[in-house]
Design an enzyme around this catalytic site. Sequence first.
Site, PDB file in Angstrom:
ATOM      1  CG  HIS A   1      -0.284   0.141   2.519  1.00  0.00           C
ATOM      2  ND1 HIS A   1       0.178  -0.952   3.213  1.00  0.00           N
ATOM      3  CD2 HIS A   1       0.023   1.211   3.281  1.00  0.00           C
ATOM      4  CE1 HIS A   1       0.728  -0.553   4.346  1.00  0.00           C
ATOM      5  NE2 HIS A   1       0.662   0.765   4.422  1.00  0.00           N
TER       6      HIS A   1
HETATM    7  C1  UD1 Z   1      -2.396   5.227   5.807  1.00  0.00           C
HETATM    8  C2  UD1 Z   1      -1.131   5.808   6.445  1.00  0.00           C
HETATM    9  C3  UD1 Z   1       0.007   4.810   6.307  1.00  0.00           C
HETATM   10  C4  UD1 Z   1      -0.381   3.463   6.866  1.00  0.00           C
HETATM   11  C5  UD1 Z   1      -1.675   2.981   6.226  1.00  0.00           C
HETATM   12  C6  UD1 Z   1      -2.117   1.736   6.909  1.00  0.00           C
HETATM   13  C7  UD1 Z   1      -0.801   8.236   6.335  1.00  0.00           C
HETATM   14  C8  UD1 Z   1      -0.039   9.308   5.691  1.00  0.00           C
HETATM   15  N1  UD1 Z   1      -0.718   7.015   5.768  1.00  0.00           N
HETATM   16  O1  UD1 Z   1      -2.142   5.056   4.425  1.00  0.00           O
HETATM   17  O2  UD1 Z   1       1.136   5.290   7.040  1.00  0.00           O
HETATM   18  O3  UD1 Z   1       0.658   2.556   6.592  1.00  0.00           O
HETATM   19  O4  UD1 Z   1      -2.692   3.984   6.417  1.00  0.00           O
HETATM   20  O5  UD1 Z   1      -3.045   1.023   6.201  1.00  0.00           O
HETATM   21  O6  UD1 Z   1      -1.441   8.453   7.331  1.00  0.00           O
HETATM   22  N2  UD1 Z   1      -9.531   4.144   1.685  1.00  0.00           N
HETATM   23  C9  UD1 Z   1     -10.736   3.486   1.615  1.00  0.00           C
HETATM   24  N3  UD1 Z   1     -11.295   3.073   2.783  1.00  0.00           N
HETATM   25  C10 UD1 Z   1     -10.739   3.281   3.994  1.00  0.00           C
HETATM   26  C11 UD1 Z   1      -9.515   3.961   4.042  1.00  0.00           C
HETATM   27  C12 UD1 Z   1      -8.928   4.382   2.883  1.00  0.00           C
HETATM   28  O7  UD1 Z   1     -11.285   3.280   0.536  1.00  0.00           O
HETATM   29  O8  UD1 Z   1     -11.315   2.855   5.009  1.00  0.00           O
HETATM   30  C13 UD1 Z   1      -8.891   4.557   0.417  1.00  0.00           C
HETATM   31  C14 UD1 Z   1      -9.274   5.963  -0.026  1.00  0.00           C
HETATM   32  O9  UD1 Z   1      -9.353   5.965  -1.408  1.00  0.00           O
HETATM   33  C15 UD1 Z   1      -8.075   6.780   0.415  1.00  0.00           C
HETATM   34  C16 UD1 Z   1      -6.923   5.799   0.256  1.00  0.00           C
HETATM   35  O10 UD1 Z   1      -7.472   4.527   0.582  1.00  0.00           O
HETATM   36  O11 UD1 Z   1      -7.898   7.939  -0.344  1.00  0.00           O
HETATM   37  C17 UD1 Z   1      -5.737   6.089   1.142  1.00  0.00           C
HETATM   38  O12 UD1 Z   1      -6.124   6.205   2.515  1.00  0.00           O
HETATM   39  P1  UD1 Z   1      -5.246   7.098   3.520  1.00  0.00           P
HETATM   40  O13 UD1 Z   1      -5.754   6.938   4.909  1.00  0.00           O
HETATM   41  O14 UD1 Z   1      -5.108   8.476   3.011  1.00  0.00           O
HETATM   42  O15 UD1 Z   1      -3.806   6.488   3.390  1.00  0.00           O
HETATM   43  P2  UD1 Z   1      -3.329   4.973   3.404  1.00  0.00           P
HETATM   44  O16 UD1 Z   1      -2.739   4.658   2.093  1.00  0.00           O
HETATM   45  O17 UD1 Z   1      -4.442   4.117   3.905  1.00  0.00           O
HETATM   46  N1  UDP Z   2      -3.378  -6.491   8.518  1.00  0.00           N
HETATM   47  C1  UDP Z   2      -4.658  -7.022   8.627  1.00  0.00           C
HETATM   48  N2  UDP Z   2      -5.315  -7.392   7.482  1.00  0.00           N
HETATM   49  C2  UDP Z   2      -4.767  -7.258   6.237  1.00  0.00           C
HETATM   50  C3  UDP Z   2      -3.459  -6.706   6.158  1.00  0.00           C
HETATM   51  C4  UDP Z   2      -2.803  -6.324   7.312  1.00  0.00           C
HETATM   52  O1  UDP Z   2      -5.177  -7.164   9.724  1.00  0.00           O
HETATM   53  O2  UDP Z   2      -5.404  -7.608   5.254  1.00  0.00           O
HETATM   54  C5  UDP Z   2      -2.682  -6.084   9.765  1.00  0.00           C
HETATM   55  C6  UDP Z   2      -1.297  -6.620   9.972  1.00  0.00           C
HETATM   56  O3  UDP Z   2      -1.323  -7.908  10.547  1.00  0.00           O
HETATM   57  C7  UDP Z   2      -0.712  -5.584  10.912  1.00  0.00           C
HETATM   58  C8  UDP Z   2      -1.345  -4.298  10.444  1.00  0.00           C
HETATM   59  O4  UDP Z   2      -2.490  -4.674   9.683  1.00  0.00           O
HETATM   60  O5  UDP Z   2      -1.116  -5.833  12.244  1.00  0.00           O
HETATM   61  C9  UDP Z   2      -0.409  -3.501   9.596  1.00  0.00           C
HETATM   62  O6  UDP Z   2      -1.099  -2.398   9.081  1.00  0.00           O
HETATM   63  P1  UDP Z   2      -0.783  -1.752   7.669  1.00  0.00           P
HETATM   64  O7  UDP Z   2       0.030  -2.670   6.837  1.00  0.00           O
HETATM   65  O8  UDP Z   2      -2.081  -1.272   7.128  1.00  0.00           O
HETATM   66  O9  UDP Z   2       0.036  -0.432   8.058  1.00  0.00           O
HETATM   67  P2  UDP Z   2       1.580  -0.143   8.402  1.00  0.00           P
HETATM   68  O10 UDP Z   2       1.997  -1.061   9.470  1.00  0.00           O
HETATM   69  O11 UDP Z   2       2.342  -0.273   7.132  1.00  0.00           O
HETATM   70  O12 UDP Z   2       1.552   1.286   8.827  1.00  0.00           O
END
Ligand code: UD1
Ligand code: UDP
Length: 360
Positions: free
Chosen positions: A205
């Site tokens: 992601h």
């Molecule tokens: C965010 C965090 C990242 C973390 C990740 C965990 C920041 C800058 N980034 O990234 O550090 O590793 O979460 O998963 O805070 N979206 C949905 N449904 C949701 C959430 C998001 O559809 O419930 C989609 C939307 O299109 C959104 C995109 O995902 O624009 C990105 O979501 P966002 O929270 O901005 O950043 P992440 O890539 O999820």
């Molecule tokens: N995780 C989950 N379901 C998924 C993918 C990840 O529960 O389909 C969990 C994973 O085990 C870990 C956490 O999400 O506990 C990590 O979050 P993510 O990768 O979204 O964010 P990051 O750690 O990179 O910020």
Amino acid sequence: MQVLHIVGARPNFMKVAPVLAALRHYPHIRQQLLHTGQHYDTNMSEIFFQQLGLPTPDINLGVGSGSHTVQTAQTMLAFEAFVLQDRPDRVLVYGDVNSTVAVSLVCAKLGIPVAHVEAGLRSFDRSMPEEINRLLTDQIADMLFTPSADGDRNLLREGVAPEKVHLVGNVMIDTLIRLQPAAEALWPGLQARFKLAAFGLVTLHRPSNVDDPRMLAQILHTLDELAHEIPLLFPIHPRTRRRIEEHSLTPQARQLLLCEPLGYLEFLTLQRHARLVITDSGGVQEETTYLQVPCLTLRENTERPVTVEVGSNQLVGRNMDLLKRMVWEILGGGRRTGAIPPLWDGCAGERIAAIIANSI
Ligand code: UD1
Ligand code: UDP
């Protein structure tokens, strides 16, 4: 003392759970849980509240998605309005997401003390949004809880006073240890659902991998190829799914199984049983280290160097040839298991709670 915990995105939920549970043992502490709403899909948020046994948030700011500026600014506005009404004695923020830094900035301006759980991690790559969030949050916090000794060194080098820094271990691993038995019970059902024998697990992601269509196409092409060697299960983050759809990049190989993001318990047991994990997630680098499962990280750097130095993680950057070579090596028996870093022992939340409770 009134303590307010802040969560917003998927990886925050695993981190808050052990601290909330441990603080319940201190009767002089009242706790509230605030969800910014950064993540909002059921399988990116609500499912974790159920599986981790978290209380329903006392407040949900409903901020949702947007550009970094929009998301951060809206969180700041909504959070300020809330704390001006109901001012806590201390705020606890987790990890490095936009919700973390937005709330910390508001607290700094209002003079509310901030404790940062998972402080001190550095990738030294300021093109990564999370690195900016970490740097700023750590400058604001007056209590910094680090998961590993590299975190302490980074903070001291940046001029943070040593008495503010507490090496407590990894809260994410507290949750893993607590829920591993429950996760394990789901394995037979998952095996049947996905028809799994030997398999690899994939998550992606990071904007650097998925927002650039050429990079994303290269990665998906390589995964397609690798799926001929070993079936790959790929629960897709919503950011990645959107990019795949936007650029019509849906992978073709039958052995590359795409699914919706999974619950914590499902994903945990899949990690444990996988022959290898391919990821760019921070938390997954840590969990595979604890589980001693080979992890190939599609990043040039990591803010969690202990997972490479001590654990089973290996950085492969954006080098798809290296990724393929490493997968073949692992499948050929070159399994890198590593060791578990110090203080990743299931008690980090208790150490944090004791420090907070004794701080007044
Ligand atoms: C965010 C965090 C990242 C973390 C990740 C965990 C920041 C800058 N980034 O990234 O550090 O590793 O979460 O998963 O805070 N979206 C949905 N449904 C949701 C959430 C998001 O559809 O419930 C989609 C939307 O299109 C959104 C995109 O995902 O624009 C990105 O979501 P966002 O929270 O901005 O950043 P992440 O890539 O999820
Ligand atoms: N995780 C989950 N379901 C998924 C993918 C990840 O529960 O389909 C969990 C994973 O085990 C870990 C956490 O999400 O506990 C990590 O979050 P993510 O990768 O979204 O964010 P990051 O750690 O990179 O910020």
